[in-house]
Design an enzyme around this catalytic site. Structure first.
Site, PDB file in Angstrom:
ATOM      1  N   ASP A   1      -3.076 -13.384   4.017  1.00  0.00           N
ATOM      2  CA  ASP A   1      -3.782 -12.847   4.517  1.00  0.00           C
ATOM      3  C   ASP A   1      -3.918 -12.017   5.762  1.00  0.00           C
ATOM      4  O   ASP A   1      -3.356 -13.205   6.519  1.00  0.00           O
ATOM      5  CB  ASP A   1      -5.163 -13.377   3.617  1.00  0.00           C
ATOM      6  CG  ASP A   1      -7.123 -12.419   3.956  1.00  0.00           C
ATOM      7  OD1 ASP A   1      -6.304 -11.738   5.165  1.00  0.00           O
ATOM      8  OD2 ASP A   1      -7.587 -12.428   2.926  1.00  0.00           O
TER       9      ASP A   1
ATOM     10  N   ASN B   1      -5.595  11.482   7.378  1.00  0.00           N
ATOM     11  CA  ASN B   1      -6.201  11.197   6.122  1.00  0.00           C
ATOM     12  C   ASN B   1      -4.254  11.720   5.425  1.00  0.00           C
ATOM     13  O   ASN B   1      -3.913  13.273   5.655  1.00  0.00           O
ATOM     14  CB  ASN B   1      -7.033  12.387   5.133  1.00  0.00           C
ATOM     15  CG  ASN B   1      -8.151  11.166   4.539  1.00  0.00           C
ATOM     16  OD1 ASN B   1      -7.606  10.025   4.846  1.00  0.00           O
ATOM     17  ND2 ASN B   1      -8.538  11.605   4.738  1.00  0.00           N
ATOM     18  N   VAL B   2      -3.054  11.278   4.845  1.00  0.00           N
ATOM     19  CA  VAL B   2      -2.730  11.718   4.180  1.00  0.00           C
ATOM     20  C   VAL B   2      -2.687  12.331   2.946  1.00  0.00           C
ATOM     21  O   VAL B   2      -3.952  11.980   2.365  1.00  0.00           O
ATOM     22  CB  VAL B   2      -1.699  10.229   3.952  1.00  0.00           C
ATOM     23  CG1 VAL B   2      -0.223  11.606   3.400  1.00  0.00           C
ATOM     24  CG2 VAL B   2      -1.473   9.682   5.062  1.00  0.00           C
TER      25      VAL B   2
ATOM     26  N   GLY C   1       1.247  -1.289   0.220  1.00  0.00           N
ATOM     27  CA  GLY C   1       0.057   0.120  -0.233  1.00  0.00           C
ATOM     28  C   GLY C   1       1.345   1.175   0.270  1.00  0.00           C
ATOM     29  O   GLY C   1       1.941   1.101  -0.016  1.00  0.00           O
ATOM     30  N   SER C   2      -0.157   2.415  -0.242  1.00  0.00           N
ATOM     31  CA  SER C   2       0.989   3.879  -0.066  1.00  0.00           C
ATOM     32  C   SER C   2       1.774   3.922   0.986  1.00  0.00           C
ATOM     33  O   SER C   2       3.093   4.454   0.866  1.00  0.00           O
ATOM     34  CB  SER C   2       0.157   4.956   0.425  1.00  0.00           C
ATOM     35  OG  SER C   2      -1.120   4.873  -0.369  1.00  0.00           O
TER      36      SER C   2
ATOM     37  N   SER D   1      -2.725   3.432  12.677  1.00  0.00           N
ATOM     38  CA  SER D   1      -4.485   3.697  13.606  1.00  0.00           C
ATOM     39  C   SER D   1      -4.560   5.471  12.730  1.00  0.00           C
ATOM     40  O   SER D   1      -3.633   5.394  11.991  1.00  0.00           O
ATOM     41  CB  SER D   1      -4.135   4.001  14.534  1.00  0.00           C
ATOM     42  OG  SER D   1      -6.056   4.735  15.627  1.00  0.00           O
TER      43      SER D   1
ATOM     44  N   THR E   1     -18.016  20.999   1.612  1.00  0.00           N
ATOM     45  CA  THR E   1     -19.187  19.613   3.103  1.00  0.00           C
ATOM     46  C   THR E   1     -19.973  20.683   3.477  1.00  0.00           C
ATOM     47  O   THR E   1     -21.163  20.925   3.801  1.00  0.00           O
ATOM     48  CB  THR E   1     -18.636  18.400   2.751  1.00  0.00           C
ATOM     49  OG1 THR E   1     -17.634  18.515   3.717  1.00  0.00           O
ATOM     50  CG2 THR E   1     -18.394  17.654   2.051  1.00  0.00           C
TER      51      THR E   1
ATOM     52  N   ASP F   1      -2.561  -9.795  -3.061  1.00  0.00           N
ATOM     53  CA  ASP F   1      -3.317  -9.519  -3.981  1.00  0.00           C
ATOM     54  C   ASP F   1      -1.766  -9.800  -4.986  1.00  0.00           C
ATOM     55  O   ASP F   1      -0.515  -8.801  -4.463  1.00  0.00           O
ATOM     56  CB  ASP F   1      -3.176  -8.183  -4.555  1.00  0.00           C
ATOM     57  CG  ASP F   1      -3.440  -7.768  -5.852  1.00  0.00           C
ATOM     58  OD1 ASP F   1      -3.299  -8.549  -6.942  1.00  0.00           O
ATOM     59  OD2 ASP F   1      -3.428  -6.240  -6.722  1.00  0.00           O
TER      60      ASP F   1
ATOM     61  N   LYS G   1      -9.923   8.253  12.931  1.00  0.00           N
ATOM     62  CA  LYS G   1     -11.220   8.079  13.274  1.00  0.00           C
ATOM     63  C   LYS G   1     -11.273   7.241  13.822  1.00  0.00           C
ATOM     64  O   LYS G   1     -13.173   6.820  14.521  1.00  0.00           O
ATOM     65  CB  LYS G   1     -11.261   7.343  11.310  1.00  0.00           C
ATOM     66  CG  LYS G   1     -11.505   8.745  10.622  1.00  0.00           C
ATOM     67  CD  LYS G   1     -12.158   8.486   9.383  1.00  0.00           C
ATOM     68  CE  LYS G   1     -11.900   8.504   7.815  1.00  0.00           C
ATOM     69  NZ  LYS G   1     -10.337   9.402   8.007  1.00  0.00           N
TER      70      LYS G   1
HETATM   71  N1  LIG Z   1      -3.496   6.734   3.803  1.00  0.00           N
HETATM   72  C1  LIG Z   1      -3.958   7.417   4.801  1.00  0.00           C
HETATM   73  O1  LIG Z   1      -4.533   8.703   4.813  1.00  0.00           O
HETATM   74  C2  LIG Z   1      -4.542   6.615   6.609  1.00  0.00           C
HETATM   75  C3  LIG Z   1      -5.117   7.311   7.160  1.00  0.00           C
HETATM   76  C4  LIG Z   1      -4.492   7.346   8.547  1.00  0.00           C
HETATM   77  C5  LIG Z   1      -4.733   5.785   8.988  1.00  0.00           C
HETATM   78  N2  LIG Z   1      -3.865   5.010   7.855  1.00  0.00           N
HETATM   79  C6  LIG Z   1      -3.961   3.415   8.089  1.00  0.00           C
HETATM   80  O2  LIG Z   1      -2.385   3.285   7.633  1.00  0.00           O
HETATM   81  C7  LIG Z   1      -2.650   2.204   7.103  1.00  0.00           C
HETATM   82  C8  LIG Z   1      -2.057   1.439   5.654  1.00  0.00           C
HETATM   83  O3  LIG Z   1      -2.365   2.774   5.095  1.00  0.00           O
HETATM   84  P1  LIG Z   1      -2.187   2.624   3.137  1.00  0.00           P
HETATM   85  O4  LIG Z   1      -2.697   4.519   2.680  1.00  0.00           O
HETATM   86  O5  LIG Z   1      -1.202   2.179   2.911  1.00  0.00           O
HETATM   87  O6  LIG Z   1      -3.463   1.740   2.744  1.00  0.00           O
HETATM   88  P2  LIG Z   1      -3.505   1.193   1.209  1.00  0.00           P
HETATM   89  O7  LIG Z   1      -3.052   1.694   0.919  1.00  0.00           O
HETATM   90  O8  LIG Z   1      -5.339   1.043   0.986  1.00  0.00           O
HETATM   91  O9  LIG Z   1      -3.026  -0.252   1.787  1.00  0.00           O
HETATM   92  C9  LIG Z   1      -3.196  -1.139   2.431  1.00  0.00           C
HETATM   93  C10 LIG Z   1      -2.422  -2.350   2.330  1.00  0.00           C
HETATM   94  O10 LIG Z   1      -3.355  -3.890   2.775  1.00  0.00           O
HETATM   95  C11 LIG Z   1      -2.823  -5.003   2.418  1.00  0.00           C
HETATM   96  N3  LIG Z   1      -4.218  -5.755   3.073  1.00  0.00           N
HETATM   97  C12 LIG Z   1      -5.817  -5.021   2.359  1.00  0.00           C
HETATM   98  N4  LIG Z   1      -6.704  -5.974   3.334  1.00  0.00           N
HETATM   99  C13 LIG Z   1      -5.384  -7.112   3.700  1.00  0.00           C
HETATM  100  C14 LIG Z   1      -5.730  -8.485   4.415  1.00  0.00           C
HETATM  101  N5  LIG Z   1      -6.670  -9.350   4.488  1.00  0.00           N
HETATM  102  N6  LIG Z   1      -4.421  -8.863   4.542  1.00  0.00           N
HETATM  103  C15 LIG Z   1      -3.332  -8.340   4.299  1.00  0.00           C
HETATM  104  N7  LIG Z   1      -3.595  -7.443   3.711  1.00  0.00           N
HETATM  105  C16 LIG Z   1      -4.244  -6.815   3.228  1.00  0.00           C
HETATM  106  C17 LIG Z   1      -2.953  -4.277   1.346  1.00  0.00           C
HETATM  107  O11 LIG Z   1      -2.631  -4.901  -0.268  1.00  0.00           O
HETATM  108  P3  LIG Z   1      -3.673  -6.333  -0.583  1.00  0.00           P
HETATM  109  O12 LIG Z   1      -5.032  -5.665  -1.546  1.00  0.00           O
HETATM  110  O13 LIG Z   1      -2.837  -6.463  -1.894  1.00  0.00           O
HETATM  111  O14 LIG Z   1      -3.997  -6.885   0.062  1.00  0.00           O
HETATM  112  C18 LIG Z   1      -2.331  -3.302   0.900  1.00  0.00           C
HETATM  113  O15 LIG Z   1      -1.180  -3.361   0.349  1.00  0.00           O
HETATM  114  C19 LIG Z   1      -4.177   1.054   7.114  1.00  0.00           C
HETATM  115  O16 LIG Z   1      -3.876   0.373   8.394  1.00  0.00           O
HETATM  116  C20 LIG Z   1      -5.132   2.723   7.285  1.00  0.00           C
HETATM  117  O17 LIG Z   1      -6.054   2.462   8.263  1.00  0.00           O
HETATM  118  C21 LIG Z   1      -3.697   5.398   6.244  1.00  0.00           C
END
Ligand SMILES: NC(=O)c1ccc[n+]([C@@H]2O[C@H](COP(=O)([O-])OP(=O)(O)OC[C@H]3O[C@@H](n4cnc5c(N)ncnc54)[C@H](OP(=O)(O)O)[C@@H]3O)[C@@H](O)[C@H]2O)c1
Length: 331
Positions: free
Chosen positions: A63, A169-170, A14-15, A126, A195, A39, A129
Site C-alpha cells: 500500500d 480523462n482518458v 490499473g489502466s 496528475s 449535463t 489487490d 482536476k
Molecule cells: N484514468 C484517467 O482517466 C486519468 C486521468 C487523469 C489522471 N489519471 C491519474 O493516473 C493515475 C492512474 O490512473 P488509472 O486510470 O491507471 O487508475 P486505476 O485504473 O483506477 O488504477 C489505480 C491503481 O492504483 C492502485 N492503488 C489504489 N490505491 C492504492 C494504494 N493505497 N496503494 C497502492 N496501490 C493502490 C490500484 O490497485 P489496488 O486497488 O490493487 O491497490 C490500481 O492498480 C492516477 O494517479 C490518476 O489520478 C487518470
C-alpha cells in the site's frame, strides 16, 4: 533509457499500468518492472496476462500508505512511476480521509522512499482536476503535485529528480462519458443525457499518456509539469458521433464537475513553455532559477490558458467517430 533498468510502478495493475508495461516491453529491454499495488487478484490476473515476461515482471503487494513497505520495494530501483491513487470524484468526496491517506500521505511516502533508495527519477501522474480544484480528488492531487515538485529541493546535487505529468480523462476510461453513452445505446436508448450543452473536454488516449511519461523520464531535470497538446471536443458532438441523429437532453451539471477542462492556468503561463507536442510548466521556486529549461521551447503569451473550451484544435463529429474506433481504453 529504460534498457537494463529497474522500474517500479505504484498502481501498476490499473489502466495506466497495463499500458505502460505494454509500451515498455515493446520498446525497451528493462531489467525489472515492479508492480506495486494492494489487490492480489488484480496482480494474479496481470501475472497471467504477462506470463511470457515473467523473467522481467515482479509483483509486490503493498500500500502506498505503508512507507516501510515502499522502502523495501524500492531497493535497487532506477525509476519510479507513481500511478496509485483513489480517483473517483464521488468516492473521494464521501471518504475524504481515505483520499487524503492514499493521494497525499501516499505521495509523501513515495517521495521519502525514493530519496532514501537513491532512485534516479520519479514521475507522478496528475490530472486536470488538480487545476483550480473544485472537489476533494482534485484538491488531493494538487497537494500531491506540489509535494513532488518541492521534493527536488531535498534531493541534493545529482539526487532524485521528481516531475509531474498531467492529463485529463482518458478516452473510454471506466466511469467516463463514453462507456456511459455506450451502455445507453447498447440497451436500445435513443436519447443521450448531456449535463450541459456547452460542455467540452480534451481527447487523450492512454498511449499518449504513456508517451508523455516517457518524455518526462527523458527530459525532466526536476520540478516540471508536462502536459500534452491534444484536441478538444464538444460533448454534444460526441453524442452525435456515437448515436447519429439522437435526441439530446440537457440534465444539468453534476456536483464537482466543470464545464471545461483546464490544464494550464493564466497564472501558470508566466512559467510555461510551448514545445512541438507538449507544454512544460517550470517550477517557480527561488532554488530553481531557470536552470534547466529544455531547449526548443517558447514561453507562452502572458494570460495564456490551456482549456478545452478555448483550445485551437477541435475534433469534428467525423473525427470523433474515427477516434472511437482506434483510441479507446479497453482495460
Ligand atoms: N484514468 C484517467 O482517466 C486519468 C486521468 C487523469 C489522471 N489519471 C491519474 O493516473 C493515475 C492512474 O490512473 P488509472 O486510470 O491507471 O487508475 P486505476 O485504473 O483506477 O488504477 C489505480 C491503481 O492504483 C492502485 N492503488 C489504489 N490505491 C492504492 C494504494 N493505497 N496503494 C497502492 N496501490 C493502490 C490500484 O490497485 P489496488 O486497488 O490493487 O491497490 C490500481 O492498480 C492516477 O494517479 C490518476 O489520478 C487518470
Amino acid at each position: 533509457m529504460l534498457n537494463n533498468k529497474t522500474i517500479l510502478i505504484t498502481g501498476g495493475t490499473g489502466s495506466f499500468g497495463h499500458h505502460f508495461v505494454d509500451y515498455v516491453l515493446a520498446n525497451y529491454k528493462p531489467k525489472k518492472l515492479i508492480i506495486y499495488s494492494r489487490d492480489e487478484f488484480k496482480q494474479f490476473n496481470m501475472q497471467n496476462r504477462y506470463k511470457e515476461n515473467s523473467d522481467v515482471l515482479r509483483f509486490f503487494i503493498g500500500d502506498v500508505r505503508d512507507g516501510g513497505r515502499l522502502r523495501m520495494a524500492m531497493k535497487g530501483v532506477d525509476y519510479v512511476i507513481h500511478a496509485a491513487a483513489l480517483k473517483q470524484v464521488p468516492a473521494c468526496e464521501y471518504n475524504p480521509n481515505e483520499a487524503i491517506l492514499t493521494n497525499i500521505n501516499g505521495a509523501m511516502n513515495v517521495i521519502n522512499a525514493s530519496l532514501e533508495a537513491g532512485v534516479k527519477k520519479v514521475v507522478a501522474l496528475s490530472t486536470d482536476k488538480a487545476v483550480n480544484p473544485i472537489n476533494l480528488y482534485g484538491g488531493t492531487k494538487l497537494v500531491s503535485d506540489k509535494l513532488f515538485c518541492a521534493a527536488n529541493a531535498y534531493s541534493g546535487e545529482g539526487g532524485t529528480v521528481f516531475s509531474v505529468v498531467r492529463y485529463g480523462n482518458v478516452a473510454g476510461s471506466r466511469g467516463s462519458v463514453i462507456p456511459f453513452f455506450q451502455n445507453i445505446i447498447d440497451n436500445g436508448g435513443k436519447e443521450l443525457p448531456i449535463t450541459d450543452f456547452r460542455m467540452t473536454r480534451f481527447w487523450i488516449s492512454l498511449e499518449q499518456g504513456v508517451e508523455l511519461v516517457i518524455k518526462a523520464l527523458e527530459e525532466s531535470s526536476g520540478g516540471e509539469t508536462f502536459i500534452s497538446k491534444i484536441p478538444s471536443f464538444k460533448i454534444t458532438d460526441l453524442a452525435e458521433a456515437m448515436l447519429p441523429g439522437c435526441e439530446k437532453k440537457e440534465v444539468g451539471i453534476r456536483e464537482g464537475e466543470k464545464l471545461h477542462e483546464i490544464m494550464i492556468t493564466r497564472e501558470d503561463s508566466l512559467h510555461t513553455y510551448e514545445y512541438e507536442k507538449h507544454y512544460i510548466i517550470y517550477p517557480h521556486y527561488n532554488w530553481w532559477r531557470d536552470r534547466d529549461i529544455v531547449p526548443g521551447g517558447k514561453l507562452v503569451a502572458p494570460e495564456f490558458e490551456y482549456s478545452s473550451g478555448t483550445n485551437t484544435e477541435w475534433l469534428s463529429v467525423e473525427q470523433l467517430r474515427e477516434k472511437l474506433l482506434t483510441d479507446l481504453d479497453e482495460h
